[in-house]
Enzyme design. Sequence first.
Site, short mmCIF file in Angstrom:
data_model
loop_
_atom_site.label_atom_id
_atom_site.label_comp_id
_atom_site.label_asym_id
_atom_site.label_seq_id
_atom_site.Cartn_x
_atom_site.Cartn_y
_atom_site.Cartn_z
N HIS A 1 36.39 43.18 38.36
CA HIS A 1 36.48 42.04 38.80
C HIS A 1 35.67 41.96 40.27
O HIS A 1 36.40 41.86 41.31
CB HIS A 1 37.72 41.32 38.92
CG HIS A 1 37.85 39.90 38.86
ND1 HIS A 1 38.76 39.21 38.29
CD2 HIS A 1 37.02 39.13 39.67
CE1 HIS A 1 38.44 37.78 38.60
NE2 HIS A 1 37.52 37.67 39.46
N HIS B 1 32.57 39.91 42.85
CA HIS B 1 31.59 38.77 42.78
C HIS B 1 30.81 39.37 44.15
O HIS B 1 30.97 39.12 45.15
CB HIS B 1 32.19 37.55 43.34
CG HIS B 1 33.18 36.91 42.39
ND1 HIS B 1 32.98 35.86 41.62
CD2 HIS B 1 34.78 37.17 42.19
CE1 HIS B 1 34.08 35.52 40.90
NE2 HIS B 1 35.12 36.14 41.37
N ARG C 1 27.70 38.01 44.11
CA ARG C 1 26.95 37.07 44.98
C ARG C 1 25.47 37.26 44.63
O ARG C 1 24.66 37.48 43.82
CB ARG C 1 27.30 36.69 46.25
CG ARG C 1 28.66 36.85 46.58
CD ARG C 1 29.46 35.48 45.81
NE ARG C 1 30.79 35.11 46.56
CZ ARG C 1 31.67 34.55 45.88
NH1 ARG C 1 31.57 34.00 44.58
NH2 ARG C 1 32.99 34.58 46.62
N ASN D 1 29.58 33.62 38.34
CA ASN D 1 29.60 32.15 39.05
C ASN D 1 28.77 32.28 40.10
O ASN D 1 29.06 32.30 41.40
CB ASN D 1 30.91 31.86 39.36
CG ASN D 1 31.73 32.89 40.22
OD1 ASN D 1 31.68 34.05 40.20
ND2 ASN D 1 32.82 32.48 41.17
N LYS E 1 32.57 35.95 30.69
CA LYS E 1 33.68 35.52 31.71
C LYS E 1 33.73 33.84 31.51
O LYS E 1 32.81 33.16 31.59
CB LYS E 1 33.51 35.79 33.07
CG LYS E 1 34.39 35.04 34.21
CD LYS E 1 35.67 35.65 34.08
CE LYS E 1 36.47 34.85 35.08
NZ LYS E 1 36.38 35.23 36.76
N HIS F 1 39.63 33.34 33.60
CA HIS F 1 40.31 32.83 34.75
C HIS F 1 41.27 31.73 34.34
O HIS F 1 40.62 30.85 33.64
CB HIS F 1 39.27 32.24 35.86
CG HIS F 1 40.09 31.65 37.01
ND1 HIS F 1 39.94 31.94 38.16
CD2 HIS F 1 41.03 30.62 36.74
CE1 HIS F 1 40.63 31.46 39.14
NE2 HIS F 1 41.42 30.54 38.23
N HIS G 1 43.56 38.26 37.05
CA HIS G 1 44.18 38.14 38.03
C HIS G 1 45.60 37.38 37.94
O HIS G 1 45.53 36.35 38.25
CB HIS G 1 43.70 37.51 39.35
CG HIS G 1 42.66 36.17 38.92
ND1 HIS G 1 43.10 35.17 38.24
CD2 HIS G 1 41.43 35.97 39.28
CE1 HIS G 1 42.18 34.41 38.03
NE2 HIS G 1 41.17 34.89 38.65
N ASP H 1 39.04 41.33 42.62
CA ASP H 1 38.70 40.16 42.55
C ASP H 1 37.99 39.90 43.96
O ASP H 1 38.23 38.81 44.70
CB ASP H 1 39.91 39.06 42.52
CG ASP H 1 39.34 37.66 42.17
OD1 ASP H 1 38.00 37.35 42.29
OD2 ASP H 1 39.90 36.70 42.22
N HIS I 1 33.12 35.20 51.29
CA HIS I 1 32.50 33.96 51.74
C HIS I 1 32.43 34.15 53.17
O HIS I 1 32.70 34.92 53.79
CB HIS I 1 33.57 32.81 51.28
CG HIS I 1 33.93 32.43 49.99
ND1 HIS I 1 33.31 31.84 49.15
CD2 HIS I 1 35.18 32.88 49.57
CE1 HIS I 1 33.85 31.73 47.98
NE2 HIS I 1 35.08 32.46 48.18
#
Length: 445
Positions: free
Chosen positions: A61, A63, A65, A95, A146, A181, A237, A310, A314
């Site tokens: 899991h 991200h 980016r 995502n 996902k 999710h 999660h 996860d 950011h």
Amino acid sequence: MSVDLVLKNSKIYLYGRVIDAGLAIDNGRIVKVAKESNLPQASERMDLDGLLVLPGAIDVHVHLRDQDLSYKEDFYSGTCAAANGGVTLVVDMPNNKPVTMSREALRERMNIASRRIVVNVAFYSAFPREIDEIGHIIQEGAKAFKTFLSHKVGGINPNDREKLLRAFRELSKNNVPVAVHAEDGTLLNEKIRELKLKGRDDFRAYLEAHSPRVEVAGIRGAIRLAEEANAHTHICHVSISDGLKIIFEAKRRGLPISCEVTPHHLFLSSQHLERIGNVALTNPPLRSSADMMYLRRTLQKGLIDVVASDHAPHASKEKEGSSVWDVSAGIVGLETTLPLMLTMVNKGQLSLSTLVRVLMENPAKIFRFKRRGLISEGYYADLVVIDMKKEWTIDPSEFYSKAKFSPFEGWHVKGKPVKTFVNGTLVMEDGEITGKPGYGKIVKR
Ligand code: DOR
Ligand code: ZN
Ligand code: ZN
């Protein structure tokens, strides 16, 4: 016979036991695990000073980016973070900008990644608009799908249950897992609207919106889909005891379900959110200490399938804001997950075999990574060397991740990944990245 590399003078985790032995690596694979005198000639012999060798962690899991979100993280920074954290394979979430939801988008993402990654990477896709496209995305190499029940990511609205079910059936047919999710979007967004109208924008309001009820409803929905479609469904999660209880019950009924918990839900509660603030804001949010303790107990008992970070980076600006609704949710974890879990082992709170099961073996089994997640002859030489005695303090300014903040800042931990090998190549040593962009491989279905 002469091989590429021999690791000698180490303690190796082998089928539930730690043995004094060494390893021979050739062509990226483990070719022999044996006492030193029985290891072959090698171009290079490395003395590991009696340190522990585990299979590299597999974080399902993450991200990563990149592309239009590369200001948050990119394939290089994210996989350097993985290498630094002892993670040799990450599964990248869809995502993104653009969203990974078509064969073309996945191909483009793989193209960019292949030149930049330092550890191995596999990819999730979101569902496309057309069910027929799912097969093409699988052919392109997506390892799993996902879906977010909280809001629309990809081509299917989470309210469109019929279409979701068709998508799940398509995955079942292809024997491809789907990660969910599990927060119910209808309940969640209604509550957010209501709270916003009342002018509520504090952490308490956030916790009221992302309530245990919302997560329970999401998990029930995911389980119903899993059951009706007979599709392997991985619940991401899980943060509350009621959620886990429903999952355990579904597993007892023989449904194809697996569950994941994160280190932040294992180590932090909503009290930390109040104290630490936005840096600790994530979805699902930090919960009561009773929930946290239940997660830990069930982990200790071996009831949790997977621990995953996860890792959700950011920009620091995005973690600021006086209204909680304006703050980006997400915690980075690639560089802290394994150390936090090793600390539990050092404190006698977790067995080493459970750690290896939830961070290495089960992720490989559930996501069907062949010849990974174990130390065994014929397996890929994805390895992490651990200094179990090393005590240190988590300092996010030293992260390779672009997100240099963590709710674990200042935590005292014991146990550190000091070398990471990916496909037989040393990519991290003592916190320095020795791997080059492109050393990591894309792991396709
Ligand atoms: O906190 C979260 N951040 N939860 C998610 O589900 C998405 C993630 C993100 O992408 O930032
Ligand atoms: Zn999520
Ligand atoms: Zn996530």
